[in-house]
Structure formats: structure tokens, C-alpha cells
Design an enzyme around this catalytic site. Structure first.
Site: not given
Ligand code: NAD
Length: 278
Positions: A52, A96, A119
């Protein structure tokens, strides 16, 4: 001859488009910043976070890395998320997953501001998607829509069967295919006659989490097959939820593993980061 849907190529196209957009924004004095929080040092998470960061660098998005120890308390993590929610320099926040067991993942997701929920996991983002309102959409399913559209595969009016009903893939995938006017069926571990149901699909999307589970018996002649799964087999080779070689003769188009859905997830995360400033 089946068409291979090239996720690597399409994700690069998307990243290049985003790079141009970010350059344009920078000229207007707007920068894009993503905060990435990792708790502990799970090796797979470290690889994902590294990828990322690399994608951010490529596109020109500033990434702020918060690498917290495994012993971080829930309160400490929530405090950091709240601080980033308030920080005007930060446009997107990504925590995460998975988190260590002593931390309530749902609570952390709910604490991220929906305005920075790149997300697309916040209940408000999921709710907006389900009633057709604007909001962040989770990255793997929105990447699959891009794969289909950019490969010229028509969705409207098609029978779409999705195998898997997880919150991050199956359910949002169904909502997105519905938004694109497909006729949608969701299958799961309690579905009866899975083979018969799967065989109805013009577009079969498999997110089941079992290596090479889907063979030719589940696939209609001429179907498009999208394989979300990613596993290492007994020979340490990457494979999907679909037995690629076994279905290849029956399909008109298919995503390979690796190089299919996988690269799209990060590209769409980058897309959400850019959208967060628009
Ligand atoms: P999950 O384990 O949360 O969900 C699996 C789903 O499959 C469940 O809803 C379950 O009901 C269903 N299922 C299990 N066994 C079944 C059976 N025998 N018949 C019918 N349905 C069955 O998994 P997930 O998070 O949705 O991920 C699915 C796969 O996709 C995994 O392999 C994961 O690693 C992969 N994945 C890839 C990406 C990517 O970017 N490429 C992103 C997310 C997940």
C-alpha cells in the site's frame, strides 16, 4: 479460447489515471494523505502494508505509517484513530486487519470517521451502498466491477452468482452487481445444490476461501469467472478458489491467480484515497 482478464494491466491503468489526477490536485494546492496503522508484526500484514505504501508513492499520495506494538491497548488505538479523524492533513485512515485478539475490530472500524473510511468497512459506508447513496465502497468488490467494465463484459441483465457472503467481499459484491442491474444470487456454506445454482451464472464470482474448490462441474459453458481467493498450494504455488486449468475450456473469460483480482484491491484503495479529497 478464453480471455484472461488482466488485473495487473487494468490496475496499472487505474493507478496511472490516479497519478495524473493527484498531479492536477497538487497544482491546485491540494495534497492527498493516507494514514496506515498496523498493530503487531503479522508477516502477511507487513507485506500488504508495504504494498500500500509503494502504491501511494507511485501515485503521489503521502502515506503516514503508524507501526504500533502488539501490546498496544484498545484505548491507545482508539485514541490514535480519533486524533487522525480530527487531523485536517489526513484524508484517509486505514487500520490493517486482522488486529490482535484483545482489540475489538468492529469498535475500531466504527471509530474511523466515515469521511476517512477508505476501506469502506464502516457501517455507514455499507449502509450508504445498500441504499444507493454516495460513500466509500470496499476495495475488492469495486475492483471486480472495474475488471468487468474495463474488459468490456456487460453486467446489466446478466445472471450473477456470488459464492461467499463475507462482509468485505460477498455482501458488498452482491450490492454492487445489483447496482449494475445484474440479477444476483448469493451462495454460502449452507446453500443446497451449490453446483446447480452456480451453473446458472453468466458471471460467477467466487470468494469462498478454499483452494481450487470450484471445478468445471460448477461452471456453465460460456460463463465469465472471477476468482477472489488467494492461497498457497502444497507446492507453495499461488492459486485461487477456482481450479483454473479445469474450468478454462468452459469459460469465455476468467481472472488468473495471481494477477487477477489481487492487484485491483490496492488500486481501488488508492482510488478511494483520491476520492476522499474530491
Ligand atoms: P470468508 O472466509 O470470510 O468467507 C468465505 C465465505 O464462503 C463464507 O461466507 C462462507 O459462507 C462461504 N463458504 C465457505 N464454504 C462454502 C461452501 N462449501 N459452499 C459455499 N459457500 C461456502 O472469506 P473472504 O474474506 O470473503 O475471502 C474469500 C477468499 O478471498 C479468501 O481466499 C481470501 O484470501 C480472498 N480475498 C482476496 C482478496 C484480494 O484482494 N484478492 C481480498 C479479500 C479476500
Amino acid at each position: 479460447m478464453a480471455t484472461l482478464i488482466d488485473g495487473k494491466k487494468i490496475s496499472t491503468q487505474i493507478k496511472d489515471e490516479l497519478k495524473a489526477k493527484v498531479e492536477e490536485l497538487q497544482k491546485q494546492g491540494t495534497s492527498v494523505t493516507l494514514a496506515v496503522i498496523q498493530v503487531g508484526n503479522d508477516p502477511a500484514s507487513t507485506v500488504y502494508v508495504g504494498n500500500k505504501k509503494k502504491a501511494c508513492e507511485y501515485i503521489g499520495i503521502k502515506s503516514l505509517a503508524y507501526e504500533l506494538p502488539e501490546t498496544t491497548t484498545q484505548e491507545e488505538l482508539l485514541d490514535l484513530v480519533k486524533k487522525l479523524n480530527e487531523d485536517p492533513e489526513v484524508n484517509g485512515i486505514l487500520v490493517q486487519l486482522p488486529l490482535p485478539k484483545h482489540i475489538d475490530e468492529n469498535l475500531v472500524i466504527q471509530t474511523i470517521s466515515p469521511k476517512k473510511d477508505v476501506d469502506g468497512f464502516h457501517p455507514q459506508s455499507v449502509g450508504a451502498l445498500s441504499i444507493g447513496q454516495r460513500g466509500f465502497v470496499s476495495c475488492t468488490p469495486s475492483g471486480i466491477i472495474q475488471l468487468l467494465k474495463r474488459s468490456g463484459i456487460e453486467i446489466e441483465g446478466k445472471e450473477c452468482v456470488i459464492i461467499g457472503r463475507s462482509n468485505i467481499v460477498g455482501k458488498p459484491m452482491a450490492l454492487l452487481m445489483l447496482r449494475e442491474n445484474a440479477t444476483v444470487t448469493i451462495c454460502h456454506s449452507r446453500t443446497k445444490n451449490l453446483k446447480e445454482v452456480a451453473k446458472r451464472a453468466d458471471i460467477l464470482i467466487v470468494a469462498i476461501g478454499k483452494p481450487r474448490f470450484i471445478n468445471h462441474e460448477y461452471v456453465k459453458e460460456g460463463a465469465v469467472v472471477i476468482d477472489v481467493g488467494i492461497h498457497r498450494d502444497e507446492n507453495n504455488k499461488l492459486c485461487g478458489d477456482v481450479d483454473f486449468d479445469d474450468v478454462l475450456d468452459k469459460v469465455t473469460a476468467i481472472t488468473p491467480v495471481p494477477g487477477g483480482v489481487g492487484p485491483m484491491t490496492i488500486a481501488m484503495l488508492m482510488n478511494n484515497c483520491v476520492e476522499s479529497v474530491l
